[in-house]
Design a protein around this motif. Structure first.
Motif, mmCIF file in Angstrom:
data_model
loop_
_atom_site.group_PDB
_atom_site.id
_atom_site.type_symbol
_atom_site.label_atom_id
_atom_site.label_comp_id
_atom_site.label_asym_id
_atom_site.label_seq_id
_atom_site.Cartn_x
_atom_site.Cartn_y
_atom_site.Cartn_z
ATOM 1 N N LYS A 137 -4.615 4.980 -6.054
ATOM 2 C CA LYS A 137 -5.218 6.440 -5.998
ATOM 3 C C LYS A 137 -6.606 6.349 -6.009
ATOM 4 O O LYS A 137 -7.247 6.210 -7.189
ATOM 5 N N GLY A 138 -7.349 7.289 -5.142
ATOM 6 C CA GLY A 138 -8.612 7.452 -5.170
ATOM 7 C C GLY A 138 -8.926 8.963 -5.129
ATOM 8 O O GLY A 138 -8.543 9.532 -4.054
ATOM 9 N N ASP A 139 -9.504 9.687 -6.171
ATOM 10 C CA ASP A 139 -9.422 10.987 -6.166
ATOM 11 C C ASP A 139 -8.298 11.487 -5.805
ATOM 12 O O ASP A 139 -7.373 11.324 -6.563
ATOM 13 N N GLY A 140 -7.900 12.132 -4.629
ATOM 14 C CA GLY A 140 -6.858 12.882 -4.195
ATOM 15 C C GLY A 140 -5.988 12.054 -3.279
ATOM 16 O O GLY A 140 -4.780 12.377 -2.871
ATOM 17 N N ASP A 141 -6.383 10.966 -2.937
ATOM 18 C CA ASP A 141 -5.758 10.208 -1.768
ATOM 19 C C ASP A 141 -4.793 8.958 -2.435
ATOM 20 O O ASP A 141 -5.314 8.267 -3.628
ATOM 21 N N TRP A 142 -3.589 8.866 -1.930
ATOM 22 C CA TRP A 142 -2.797 7.743 -2.207
ATOM 23 C C TRP A 142 -2.870 6.545 -1.453
ATOM 24 O O TRP A 142 -2.718 6.950 -0.144
ATOM 25 N N TRP A 143 -2.546 5.346 -1.547
ATOM 26 C CA TRP A 143 -2.417 3.991 -0.916
ATOM 27 C C TRP A 143 -1.180 3.391 -1.180
ATOM 28 O O TRP A 143 -1.351 2.756 -2.648
ATOM 29 N N GLY A 144 -0.320 3.094 -0.495
ATOM 30 C CA GLY A 144 0.846 2.270 -0.722
ATOM 31 C C GLY A 144 0.863 1.252 0.441
ATOM 32 O O GLY A 144 -0.182 0.852 0.982
ATOM 33 N N ILE A 145 1.833 0.593 0.468
ATOM 34 C CA ILE A 145 2.007 -0.401 1.522
ATOM 35 C C ILE A 145 3.009 -0.425 2.392
ATOM 36 O O ILE A 145 4.141 0.339 2.347
ATOM 37 N N ASP A 146 3.270 -0.992 3.613
ATOM 38 C CA ASP A 146 4.403 -0.993 4.581
ATOM 39 C C ASP A 146 5.415 -2.007 4.063
ATOM 40 O O ASP A 146 6.661 -1.707 4.453
ATOM 41 N N SER B 47 6.117 -5.327 0.994
ATOM 42 C CA SER B 47 5.696 -6.048 -0.197
ATOM 43 C C SER B 47 4.881 -7.237 0.302
ATOM 44 O O SER B 47 5.101 -8.153 0.869
ATOM 45 N N GLU B 48 3.552 -7.205 -0.283
ATOM 46 C CA GLU B 48 2.587 -7.991 0.215
ATOM 47 C C GLU B 48 1.785 -8.360 -0.988
ATOM 48 O O GLU B 48 0.458 -8.669 -0.950
ATOM 49 N N LEU B 49 2.313 -9.069 -2.085
ATOM 50 C CA LEU B 49 1.531 -9.817 -3.115
ATOM 51 C C LEU B 49 1.323 -10.865 -3.389
ATOM 52 O O LEU B 49 2.210 -12.008 -2.423
ATOM 53 N N PRO B 50 0.207 -11.798 -3.491
ATOM 54 C CA PRO B 50 -0.993 -11.158 -4.187
ATOM 55 C C PRO B 50 -1.950 -10.175 -3.202
ATOM 56 O O PRO B 50 -2.841 -9.788 -3.825
ATOM 57 N N PHE B 51 -1.938 -10.447 -2.015
ATOM 58 C CA PHE B 51 -2.956 -10.161 -1.209
ATOM 59 C C PHE B 51 -2.236 -9.004 -0.180
ATOM 60 O O PHE B 51 -1.045 -9.301 0.285
ATOM 61 N N GLY B 52 -2.836 -7.963 -0.002
ATOM 62 C CA GLY B 52 -2.445 -7.240 1.138
ATOM 63 C C GLY B 52 -3.307 -6.019 1.570
ATOM 64 O O GLY B 52 -4.371 -6.034 1.243
ATOM 65 N N ILE B 53 -2.898 -5.139 2.477
ATOM 66 C CA ILE B 53 -3.667 -4.189 2.795
ATOM 67 C C ILE B 53 -2.773 -2.577 2.443
ATOM 68 O O ILE B 53 -1.532 -2.537 2.976
ATOM 69 N N ALA B 54 -3.422 -1.887 1.770
ATOM 70 C CA ALA B 54 -2.714 -0.569 1.303
ATOM 71 C C ALA B 54 -2.877 0.566 2.379
ATOM 72 O O ALA B 54 -3.446 1.498 2.262
ATOM 73 N N ASN B 55 -2.205 0.394 3.529
ATOM 74 C CA ASN B 55 -2.170 1.139 4.659
ATOM 75 C C ASN B 55 -0.841 1.869 4.875
ATOM 76 O O ASN B 55 -0.518 2.094 6.096
ATOM 77 N N GLY B 56 -0.016 1.958 3.838
ATOM 78 C CA GLY B 56 1.316 2.492 3.950
ATOM 79 C C GLY B 56 1.769 3.395 2.769
ATOM 80 O O GLY B 56 0.671 3.817 2.355
#
Length: 103
Positions: free
Chosen positions: A49-58, A60-69
């Motif tokens: 979470k950044g300020d009012g924005d939330w980022w999840g995933i499409d 499960s992608e650990l340990p690396f991923g892109i929080a675009n879901g």
């Protein structure tokens, strides 16, 4: 393309971090780059979470991923190193024990 947003705070929110109401803060170490080490996580889920924005995933992608879901990121209990880029949404969440040790 478009305007680049500058975030004042970025953190982890969820049952694996502190809670869905209280962020576990990350430190800004470079332009758009946020990190934390020795992060104690519980079995559970989290999002960035950044300020009012939330980022999840499409997916499960650990340990690396892109929080675009929208989905929560599932994680097992442990001590982690976390890095997140608020511009590209790339992240790494890796156990501290898996990091190389300087001698």
């Amino acid at each position: 393309d478009g305007e680049v947003k500058e975030y004042k705070t970025v953190g982890l929110m969820g049952t694996a971090a502190i809670s869905w109401d209280t962020p576990l803060p990350l430190a800004k170490v470079a332009e758009h780059v946020w990190v934390a080490k020795d992060v104690e996580m519980k079995d559970g889920e989290f999002k960035f979470k950044g300020d009012g924005d939330w980022w999840g995933i499409d997916k499960s992608e650990l340990p690396f991923g892109i929080a675009n879901g929208d989905s929560n990121i599932k994680i097992s209990a442990g001590t982690y190193y976390v890095a997140f880029n608020d511009l590209t949404k790339h992240f790494v969440v890796i156990p501290m024990a898996d990091l190389p040790v300087k001698k």
